[in-house]
Design a protein around this motif. Structure first.
Motif, PDB file in Angstrom:
ATOM      1  N   ALA A 208      -3.506  34.395  56.475  1.00 26.02           N
ATOM      2  CA  ALA A 208      -3.206  34.030  55.201  1.00 26.02           C
ATOM      3  C   ALA A 208      -2.001  33.180  55.107  1.00 26.02           C
ATOM      4  O   ALA A 208      -1.921  32.239  54.583  1.00 26.02           O
ATOM      5  N   LEU A 209      -0.874  33.701  56.049  1.00 27.17           N
ATOM      6  CA  LEU A 209       0.375  32.955  55.922  1.00 27.17           C
ATOM      7  C   LEU A 209       0.231  31.512  56.345  1.00 27.17           C
ATOM      8  O   LEU A 209       0.905  30.527  55.870  1.00 27.17           O
ATOM      9  N   GLY A 210      -0.656  31.385  57.419  1.00 31.69           N
ATOM     10  CA  GLY A 210      -0.827  30.374  58.047  1.00 31.69           C
ATOM     11  C   GLY A 210      -1.315  29.221  56.977  1.00 31.69           C
ATOM     12  O   GLY A 210      -1.163  27.725  56.680  1.00 31.69           O
ATOM     13  N   VAL A 211      -2.572  29.566  56.386  1.00 35.58           N
ATOM     14  CA  VAL A 211      -3.296  28.853  55.208  1.00 35.58           C
ATOM     15  C   VAL A 211      -1.932  28.353  54.099  1.00 35.58           C
ATOM     16  O   VAL A 211      -2.027  27.347  53.749  1.00 35.58           O
ATOM     17  N   VAL A 212      -1.353  29.164  53.671  1.00 37.89           N
ATOM     18  CA  VAL A 212      -0.330  29.004  52.762  1.00 37.89           C
ATOM     19  C   VAL A 212       0.580  27.737  53.137  1.00 37.89           C
ATOM     20  O   VAL A 212       1.069  26.684  52.638  1.00 37.89           O
ATOM     21  N   LEU A 213       1.146  28.026  54.454  1.00 42.65           N
ATOM     22  CA  LEU A 213       2.069  26.937  54.789  1.00 42.65           C
ATOM     23  C   LEU A 213       1.307  25.606  55.015  1.00 42.65           C
ATOM     24  O   LEU A 213       1.942  24.576  54.799  1.00 42.65           O
ATOM     25  N   VAL A 214       0.066  25.821  55.743  1.00 39.14           N
ATOM     26  CA  VAL A 214      -0.722  24.428  55.815  1.00 39.14           C
ATOM     27  C   VAL A 214      -0.868  23.932  54.219  1.00 39.14           C
ATOM     28  O   VAL A 214      -0.582  22.419  54.075  1.00 39.14           O
ATOM     29  N   VAL A 215      -1.071  24.507  53.424  1.00 42.42           N
ATOM     30  CA  VAL A 215      -1.256  23.990  51.995  1.00 42.42           C
ATOM     31  C   VAL A 215       0.022  23.417  51.472  1.00 42.42           C
ATOM     32  O   VAL A 215       0.061  22.198  50.976  1.00 42.42           O
ATOM     33  N   MET A 216       1.160  23.977  51.542  1.00 40.32           N
ATOM     34  CA  MET A 216       2.485  23.644  51.250  1.00 40.32           C
ATOM     35  C   MET A 216       2.803  22.215  52.060  1.00 40.32           C
ATOM     36  O   MET A 216       3.377  21.317  51.228  1.00 40.32           O
ATOM     37  N   GLY A 217       2.550  22.240  53.451  1.00 34.76           N
ATOM     38  CA  GLY A 217       2.758  20.859  54.040  1.00 34.76           C
ATOM     39  C   GLY A 217       2.012  19.810  53.818  1.00 34.76           C
ATOM     40  O   GLY A 217       2.625  18.713  53.490  1.00 34.76           O
ATOM     41  N   LEU A 218       0.683  19.955  53.586  1.00 34.30           N
ATOM     42  CA  LEU A 218      -0.259  18.974  53.077  1.00 34.30           C
ATOM     43  C   LEU A 218       0.121  18.392  51.629  1.00 34.30           C
ATOM     44  O   LEU A 218       0.040  17.180  51.235  1.00 34.30           O
ATOM     45  N   ALA A 219       0.510  19.258  50.868  1.00 36.88           N
ATOM     46  CA  ALA A 219       0.876  18.994  49.502  1.00 36.88           C
ATOM     47  C   ALA A 219       2.165  18.175  49.445  1.00 36.88           C
ATOM     48  O   ALA A 219       2.480  17.212  48.900  1.00 36.88           O
ATOM     49  N   SER A 220       3.106  18.451  50.370  1.00 34.29           N
ATOM     50  CA  SER A 220       4.289  17.827  50.585  1.00 34.29           C
ATOM     51  C   SER A 220       4.040  16.331  51.032  1.00 34.29           C
ATOM     52  O   SER A 220       4.757  15.212  50.453  1.00 34.29           O
ATOM     53  N   ILE A 221       3.090  16.050  51.979  1.00 31.04           N
ATOM     54  CA  ILE A 221       2.949  14.800  52.548  1.00 31.04           C
ATOM     55  C   ILE A 221       1.921  14.043  51.392  1.00 31.04           C
ATOM     56  O   ILE A 221       2.242  12.793  51.010  1.00 31.04           O
ATOM     57  N   TRP A 222       1.117  14.585  50.672  1.00 32.30           N
ATOM     58  CA  TRP A 222       0.483  14.110  49.549  1.00 32.30           C
ATOM     59  C   TRP A 222       1.314  13.513  48.554  1.00 32.30           C
ATOM     60  O   TRP A 222       1.026  12.354  47.996  1.00 32.30           O
ATOM     61  N   ALA A 223       2.637  14.263  48.493  1.00 30.55           N
ATOM     62  CA  ALA A 223       3.643  13.506  47.343  1.00 30.55           C
ATOM     63  C   ALA A 223       4.258  12.327  47.756  1.00 30.55           C
ATOM     64  O   ALA A 223       4.583  11.520  46.953  1.00 30.55           O
ATOM     65  N   PHE A 224       4.025  12.029  48.995  1.00 29.77           N
ATOM     66  CA  PHE A 224       4.491  10.427  49.427  1.00 29.77           C
ATOM     67  C   PHE A 224       3.628   9.507  49.464  1.00 29.77           C
ATOM     68  O   PHE A 224       3.860   8.275  49.215  1.00 29.77           O
ATOM     69  N   VAL A 225       2.324   9.740  49.428  1.00 32.08           N
ATOM     70  CA  VAL A 225       1.409   9.056  49.678  1.00 32.08           C
ATOM     71  C   VAL A 225       0.198   8.952  48.592  1.00 32.08           C
ATOM     72  O   VAL A 225      -0.607   8.114  48.635  1.00 32.08           O
ATOM     73  N   GLY A 226       0.395   9.989  47.659  1.00 29.75           N
ATOM     74  CA  GLY A 226      -0.740  10.102  46.750  1.00 29.75           C
ATOM     75  C   GLY A 226      -0.694   9.287  45.444  1.00 29.75           C
ATOM     76  O   GLY A 226      -1.584   9.271  44.724  1.00 29.75           O
ATOM     77  N   GLY A 227       0.232   8.526  45.258  1.00 28.99           N
ATOM     78  CA  GLY A 227       0.357   7.524  44.316  1.00 28.99           C
ATOM     79  C   GLY A 227       1.135   8.018  42.964  1.00 28.99           C
ATOM     80  O   GLY A 227       1.310   7.056  42.221  1.00 28.99           O
ATOM     81  N   ASN A 228       1.511   9.175  43.021  1.00 25.56           N
ATOM     82  CA  ASN A 228       2.224   9.563  41.859  1.00 25.56           C
ATOM     83  C   ASN A 228       3.940   8.861  41.804  1.00 25.56           C
ATOM     84  O   ASN A 228       4.367   8.566  40.798  1.00 25.56           O
ATOM     85  N   TYR A 229       4.185   8.416  42.774  1.00 26.74           N
ATOM     86  CA  TYR A 229       5.426   7.930  43.246  1.00 26.74           C
ATOM     87  C   TYR A 229       5.443   6.484  43.990  1.00 26.74           C
ATOM     88  O   TYR A 229       5.680   6.371  45.246  1.00 26.74           O
ATOM     89  N   PRO A 230       4.809   5.552  43.319  1.00 26.18           N
ATOM     90  CA  PRO A 230       4.320   4.411  44.170  1.00 26.18           C
ATOM     91  C   PRO A 230       5.622   3.367  44.523  1.00 26.18           C
ATOM     92  O   PRO A 230       6.470   3.373  43.841  1.00 26.18           O
ATOM     93  N   ASN A 231       5.886   3.107  45.682  1.00 25.18           N
ATOM     94  CA  ASN A 231       6.749   2.008  46.008  1.00 25.18           C
ATOM     95  C   ASN A 231       8.266   2.599  45.555  1.00 25.18           C
ATOM     96  O   ASN A 231       8.948   1.846  44.707  1.00 25.18           O
ATOM     97  N   VAL A 232       8.526   3.606  46.091  1.00 23.43           N
ATOM     98  CA  VAL A 232      10.138   3.868  45.533  1.00 23.43           C
ATOM     99  C   VAL A 232      11.091   3.197  46.166  1.00 23.43           C
ATOM    100  O   VAL A 232      10.870   2.967  47.365  1.00 23.43           O
ATOM    101  N   PRO A 233      12.147   2.870  45.510  1.00 25.49           N
ATOM    102  CA  PRO A 233      13.026   1.987  45.929  1.00 25.49           C
ATOM    103  C   PRO A 233      13.882   2.834  47.057  1.00 25.49           C
ATOM    104  O   PRO A 233      13.902   4.279  46.889  1.00 25.49           O
ATOM    105  N   GLU A 234      14.698   2.186  47.812  1.00 20.38           N
ATOM    106  CA  GLU A 234      15.447   2.877  48.987  1.00 20.38           C
ATOM    107  C   GLU A 234      16.566   3.613  48.286  1.00 20.38           C
ATOM    108  O   GLU A 234      16.946   4.693  48.792  1.00 20.38           O
TER     109      GLU A 234
END
Length: 260
Positions: A208-234
């Motif tokens: 169960a812990l492994g599943v929770v950690l995977v979900v958190m990790g994939l959600a973090s990756i999605w934050a960068f590529v999911g489109g909610n914050y496109p083309n963030v300036p440097e």
């Protein structure tokens, strides 16, 4: 006629012989390898996942977390003593254990052998991923300790490469699995879960812990590529006014001026 004398059987002590793992310095090295996988490496993994989860709140929140971590006292000493050196030892000694051991999954396709093999392969994937990740994010390009609010942009640019995105996703799943099963092994080896029943129940907790950690990790990756914050300036450093004086009152023209 003389008969052959049978040699006397050696006297046996009561009890069982000690395990070979408990003999010599290898016992200490293995125990240290097991302990470092939980403290401090496991603790750092949890912190890293929680920090990366701040990316779901946006670039400024993520940058603020990076700034906070780099403002800790003696942060560079902490990095080497509690992160880099333990990971290096845990990874290299884990490879040494793998080279000296045999899984025999072909001849003995038992669950334990498959787990042993998966733990070795996920460990190899983890050490390779961590090596390139630390180099790219910590020692190349813009320096994040001095420019924490460039962190979101730096990761986002890297993940725009589909191959790197695949590497991040696969490595995230592998590392979370390796850590979760490592906790189960640690509890079994250190006598925390004595007996098959205790180990089976704790296995569900680790899964169960492994599943929770995977979900958190994939959600973090999605934050960068999911489109909610496109083309963030440097540079997304929040603007902070240094003036403490109240704003000047607005100046209005007199009625005489308006009517003239």
């Amino acid at each position: 006629m003389a008969t052959a004398q049978q040699p006397a059987a050696p006297a046996r002590r009561p009890g069982v012989q000690p395990l070979r793992a408990g003999q010599g310095y290898s016992f200490v090295l293995r125990k240290l390898h097991s302990l470092l996988g939980i403290i401090p490496i496991g603790a750092f993994l949890l912190e890293h996942l929680l920090s990366n989860f701040e990316a779901t709140k946006g670039p400024i929140a993520y940058g603020a977390q990076v700034k906070f971590l780099n403002s800790l006292p003696m942060v560079r000493v902490l990095e080497w003593v509690f992160i880099f050196l333990p990971i290096l030892y845990h990874g290299l000694y884990g490879l040494w254990i793998w080279l000296r051991g045999k899984s025999n999954v072909v001849y003995y396709p038992w669950a334990g052998n498959w787990m042993y093999t998966a733990q070795r392969w996920t460990g190899l994937m983890a050490i390779l991923y961590i090596g390139q990740h630390v180099y790219r994010q910590r020692f190349s390009g813009v320096s994040l300790p001095e420019n924490p609010y460039a962190a979101f942009h730096k990761v986002q640019v890297e993940l725009q490469n589909p191959w790197m995105l695949a590497v991040y996703v696969i490595a995230m799943i592998a590392i979370c699995w390796h850590f979760s099963y490592g906790i189960w092994l640690f509890a079994a080896k250190w006598g925390i879960t004595p007996g098959a029943t205790a180990r089976k129940r704790f296995g569900y907790v680790c899964a169960a812990l492994g599943v929770v950690l995977v979900v958190m990790g994939l959600a973090s990756i999605w934050a960068f590529v999911g489109g909610n914050y496109p083309n963030v300036p440097e540079d997304v450093t929040p603007a902070i006014s240094l003036s403490i004086a109240p704003p000047a009152p607005a100046q209005f023209e007199s009625p005489t001026t308006l009517s003239s």
